[in-house]
Scaffold this active site. Structure first.
Site, PDB file in Angstrom:
ATOM      1  N   CYS A   1      12.276  21.247 -14.204  1.00  0.00           N
ATOM      2  CA  CYS A   1      13.722  21.299 -13.952  1.00  0.00           C
ATOM      3  C   CYS A   1      14.407  22.226 -14.959  1.00  0.00           C
ATOM      4  O   CYS A   1      14.192  23.425 -14.926  1.00  0.00           O
ATOM      5  CB  CYS A   1      14.290  19.870 -13.965  1.00  0.00           C
ATOM      6  SG  CYS A   1      15.969  19.776 -13.349  1.00  0.00           S
ATOM      7  N   TYR A   2      15.170  21.688 -15.891  1.00  0.00           N
ATOM      8  CA  TYR A   2      15.789  22.537 -16.916  1.00  0.00           C
ATOM      9  C   TYR A   2      14.706  23.328 -17.665  1.00  0.00           C
ATOM     10  O   TYR A   2      14.916  24.466 -18.072  1.00  0.00           O
ATOM     11  CB  TYR A   2      16.591  21.665 -17.890  1.00  0.00           C
ATOM     12  CG  TYR A   2      17.228  22.416 -19.035  1.00  0.00           C
ATOM     13  CD1 TYR A   2      18.403  23.148 -18.843  1.00  0.00           C
ATOM     14  CD2 TYR A   2      16.666  22.400 -20.312  1.00  0.00           C
ATOM     15  CE1 TYR A   2      18.988  23.849 -19.885  1.00  0.00           C
ATOM     16  CE2 TYR A   2      17.248  23.092 -21.361  1.00  0.00           C
ATOM     17  CZ  TYR A   2      18.411  23.813 -21.148  1.00  0.00           C
ATOM     18  OH  TYR A   2      18.991  24.500 -22.188  1.00  0.00           O
TER      19      TYR A   2
ATOM     20  N   GLU B   1       7.329  13.724 -12.231  1.00  0.00           N
ATOM     21  CA  GLU B   1       7.111  12.451 -12.928  1.00  0.00           C
ATOM     22  C   GLU B   1       7.717  11.246 -12.218  1.00  0.00           C
ATOM     23  O   GLU B   1       7.476  10.113 -12.607  1.00  0.00           O
ATOM     24  CB  GLU B   1       7.647  12.544 -14.367  1.00  0.00           C
ATOM     25  CG  GLU B   1       9.168  12.590 -14.523  1.00  0.00           C
ATOM     26  CD  GLU B   1       9.785  13.975 -14.344  1.00  0.00           C
ATOM     27  OE1 GLU B   1       9.150  14.831 -13.699  1.00  0.00           O
ATOM     28  OE2 GLU B   1      10.907  14.209 -14.828  1.00  0.00           O
TER      29      GLU B   1
ATOM     30  N   LYS C   1       8.802  -3.214 -14.724  1.00  0.00           N
ATOM     31  CA  LYS C   1       8.675  -4.670 -14.860  1.00  0.00           C
ATOM     32  C   LYS C   1       7.219  -5.135 -14.988  1.00  0.00           C
ATOM     33  O   LYS C   1       6.900  -5.975 -15.824  1.00  0.00           O
ATOM     34  CB  LYS C   1       9.310  -5.330 -13.624  1.00  0.00           C
ATOM     35  CG  LYS C   1       9.531  -6.806 -13.753  1.00  0.00           C
ATOM     36  CD  LYS C   1      10.762  -7.060 -14.568  1.00  0.00           C
ATOM     37  CE  LYS C   1      11.173  -8.496 -14.599  1.00  0.00           C
ATOM     38  NZ  LYS C   1      12.489  -8.633 -15.249  1.00  0.00           N
TER      39      LYS C   1
ATOM     40  N   HIS D   1      11.003  17.088  -9.906  1.00  0.00           N
ATOM     41  CA  HIS D   1      10.495  16.182 -10.943  1.00  0.00           C
ATOM     42  C   HIS D   1       9.164  15.560 -10.514  1.00  0.00           C
ATOM     43  O   HIS D   1       9.157  14.589  -9.753  1.00  0.00           O
ATOM     44  CB  HIS D   1      11.521  15.075 -11.215  1.00  0.00           C
ATOM     45  CG  HIS D   1      12.718  15.568 -11.952  1.00  0.00           C
ATOM     46  ND1 HIS D   1      12.836  15.471 -13.323  1.00  0.00           N
ATOM     47  CD2 HIS D   1      13.833  16.199 -11.525  1.00  0.00           C
ATOM     48  CE1 HIS D   1      13.987  16.008 -13.701  1.00  0.00           C
ATOM     49  NE2 HIS D   1      14.605  16.457 -12.625  1.00  0.00           N
TER      50      HIS D   1
ATOM     51  N   GLY E   1      16.752  18.337 -18.332  1.00  0.00           N
ATOM     52  CA  GLY E   1      17.902  18.006 -19.177  1.00  0.00           C
ATOM     53  C   GLY E   1      19.183  18.297 -18.440  1.00  0.00           C
ATOM     54  O   GLY E   1      19.180  19.067 -17.468  1.00  0.00           O
TER      55      GLY E   1
ATOM     56  N   ASP F   1      12.494  -9.690 -19.970  1.00  0.00           N
ATOM     57  CA  ASP F   1      12.642  -8.418 -20.677  1.00  0.00           C
ATOM     58  C   ASP F   1      13.136  -8.606 -22.110  1.00  0.00           C
ATOM     59  O   ASP F   1      12.579  -8.032 -23.053  1.00  0.00           O
ATOM     60  CB  ASP F   1      13.594  -7.485 -19.919  1.00  0.00           C
ATOM     61  CG  ASP F   1      13.172  -7.315 -18.470  1.00  0.00           C
ATOM     62  OD1 ASP F   1      11.981  -7.516 -18.191  1.00  0.00           O
ATOM     63  OD2 ASP F   1      14.030  -6.994 -17.631  1.00  0.00           O
TER      64      ASP F   1
END
Ligand code: XMP
Length: 581
Positions: A83-84, A173, A370, A171, A56, A229
């Site tokens: 992280c945070y 992810e 995508k 991170h 965050g 999209d």
């Protein structure tokens, strides 16, 4: 509707833009994860096998910064702070967090301690990670061990191995963390003991559920573009809410390709078409400069959108704006800006700005890439003629219809195009070689050599066919007119039909067709063919066609009224750009 299982992993949202990405990555392992507000009481996660606290933008020292119920550290459920999330865990458990001065953003090398633990099991001692933080953990809570560091971050990974409480400053992810997936998998299966219970086939009902949650009893409005999209997002909303609660408008700028409005009508039958051709053409009258064209088109879009917002009463509180924002759109150059910030560039129009500010927006695809959007589109039964479309620029044919403020014989009066040389934009004359573009001739190498050895040009094209000798051709003073747009639209349609027929469409990433004011009195324009291969549009290679197909195509293009010649772009990007303006 399928009901989602009880989440095995609860992702506690501490305000980070990657929060949903974490949940998605966990689900990719076949483990169902759901996102919760970070302050949710510990007993609210009863069924979960583990918790992940997201990153965050706050500092633990900020007033009102997100926190978690400290009880989550006493339930016996494993926790991973990212992280945070790491800083918050350290702060709440008695460690020390220091305000960072310098920060660490981007790629870093994580050096692991040689200390056996289930989170880093099987991972190399040095590995690439992706960082985005200012504050740092500088003191560990009791029971914690330091597990890894980077050159600027003394505690890049830490954990109380016995209690299964871990934190990482980087991170895992994001794709730039090389072993991020392995780390998440270790957390799920080694630390939390999760079992596989989730099938990605369920993502549609899940997205639908979240649409219903966000929209509540309101309705959704889309500005449709005919692109993949926004069409997939629109279709999902219709499926989630029912057709009568989803509306859309497609702005016909008059700058689109042949059959585009009909295509939009076919793929999004309930969308209304807002005709604005005359306005766009009037605004662009007499404009030759590429940058000015783009600017005027952007402004004009905003004006029409503003009018539509008024006309449909979209600010009456019953409407929410739907957008086809996908995950990469939410990341600005490496990842710190939030979606809303980026979208406001495109949607600065006052009415839409007000919708955005009041959070009246639903973006069902904002955690997908995508390829996932295409898969979802296929699962929704959308046709491949939509899902496999080449990219098409927002300003449309206007930036493929070149204009000239001067007239004169060629080449002393040049045709100019945009290029990208040495990281900056160039706007320079185009060089034409009088040679049929055949693969036998090594033309790409020759074109590159020509541009490299000359400071004056940024693009080389070969003459495929012409009604006049090159040295008899002239550049005509010309602007954007309905007649020239119609000429380009016709030529573009001929090229697309041929590409569909021969399968060349699938061999290239994009195939712009450009009209240039080079010709003679009764045939003032020429057509340029610009097929390219690319991965992401950042760099591109010019691609040659089969000689027989090109001869046939060029001959057909020469029958278009007002066309003097057909040229073939041999320029890679860089030094050229894909588009000519
Ligand atoms: P260039 O010409 O810069 O284009 O090599 C790279 C890719 O971006 C597309 N493009 C645009 N797309 N609005 C868009 O939506 C624009 O203003 C725009 N300009 C370029 C281009 O078609 C290519 O795919």
């Amino acid at each position: 509707m399928q009901v989602a299982p009880t989440p095995q992993i609860a992702v506690l949202d501490a305000g980070g833009q990657y929060c949903h990405l974490i949940a998605r990555k966990v689900r990719e392992f076949g483990v169902y994860a759901a996102v919760f507000p970070s302050e949710t009481a510990a007993k609210g996660f009863g069924g979960a096998k583990g918790l992940i606290i997201s990153g965050g933008p706050s500092s633990v020292y900020d007033d009102g910064s997100p926190t978690v119920d400290p009880e989550i550290f006493s339930t016996g459920q494993p926790v991973l702070g990212i992280c945070y999330g790491l800083q918050l865990a350290a702060h709440l458990l008695g460690g020390a967090v220091t305000k960072g001065v310098k920060g660490e953003f981007g790629i870093a090398t994580l050096e692991l301690e040689n200390l056996s633990n289930p989170l880093f099991d099987g991972l190399p001692l040095a590995q690439q990670v992706w960082m985005s933080h200012r504050d740092l953990v500088t003191g560990l809570p009791e029971g914690f061990r330091n597990l890894g560091r980077t050159t600027t971050c003394p505690v890049a990974a830490a954990g109380d191995i016995a209690r299964g409480i871990y934190g990482v400053q980087f991170h895992p992810e994001v794709v730039h963390t090389t072993y991020g997936k392995n780390l998440l998998s270790n957390f799920l299966f080694n630390v939390c003991g999760c079992a596989k219970d989730w099938d990605p086939g369920r993502r549609i009902p899940m997205v639908e559920e979240s649409i219903r949650e966000t929209v509540g009893n309101r309705s959704v409005f889309f500005f449709a573009s005919g692109g993949v999209d926004s069409t997939v997002a629109y279709t999902l909303c219709k499926q989630a809410l029912g057709a009568d609660r989803v509306r859309g408008v497609y702005v016909d700028t008059g700058l689109m390709r042949e059959g585009e409005s009909e295509f939009v009508k076919r793929t999004m039958p309930s969308v209304a078409i807002e005709s604005a051709q005359n306005e766009f053409l009037a605004a662009l009258e007499g404009v030759c400069d590429p940058e000015r064209k783009r600017h005027i088109i952007g402004e004009q879009f905003l004006r029409v959108q503003e009018r539509v917002v008024e006309q449909y009463g979209l600010l009456d509180g019953h409407w929410i704006l739907g957008q086809g924002t996908i995950y990469p759109d939410t990341i600005e150059s490496g990842g710190t800006a939030k979606a809303a910030l980026i979208k406001t560039h495109h949607n600065r129009v006052e009415g839409i700005q007000r919708l955005l500010e009041r959070n009246l927006i639903v973006e069902p695809l904002s955690s997908f890439y995508k390829d996932e959007v295409r898969e979802i589109g296929r699962e929704l039964g959308l046709p491949s003629e939509l899902l496999d479309r080449h990219p098409f620029p927002g300003p449309g044919l206007a930036i493929r219809c070149l204009c000239s403020s001067e007239s004169g014989s060629w080449p002393s009066t040049p045709i100019r195009s945009v290029g990208v040389q040495g990281d900056s934009r160039s706007y320079a004359p185009v060089h034409v070689i009088d040679e049929f573009p055949s693969s036998a001739a090594g033309l790409h190498a020759a074109a590159t050599e020509l541009i490299n050895s000359s400071t004056g040009i940024n693009r080389v094209v070969a003459l495929a066919v012409s009604r006049f000798p090159l040295d008899a051709m002239r550049v005509a003073a010309s602007t954007l007119t309905a007649a020239r747009l119609a000429r380009l639209r016709r030529a573009d349609h001929i090229v697309r039909s041929m590409c569909d027929r021969t399968g060349f469409e699938k061999r290239v990433w994009q195939f712009p067709v450009i009209l240039v004011p080079l010709g003679a009195a009764d045939a003032p324009d020429s057509i340029v063919l610009r097929p390219v291969d690319s991965v992401d549009g950042m760099t591109a290679q010019s691609v040659l066609m089969e000689e027989r197909d090109l001869r046939e195509l060029a001959a057909e293009l020469l029958t278009v009224d007002g066309v003097a010649a057909v040229l073939y772009d041999l320029t890679h990007k860089p030094p050229g750009t894909i588009e000519w303006e």
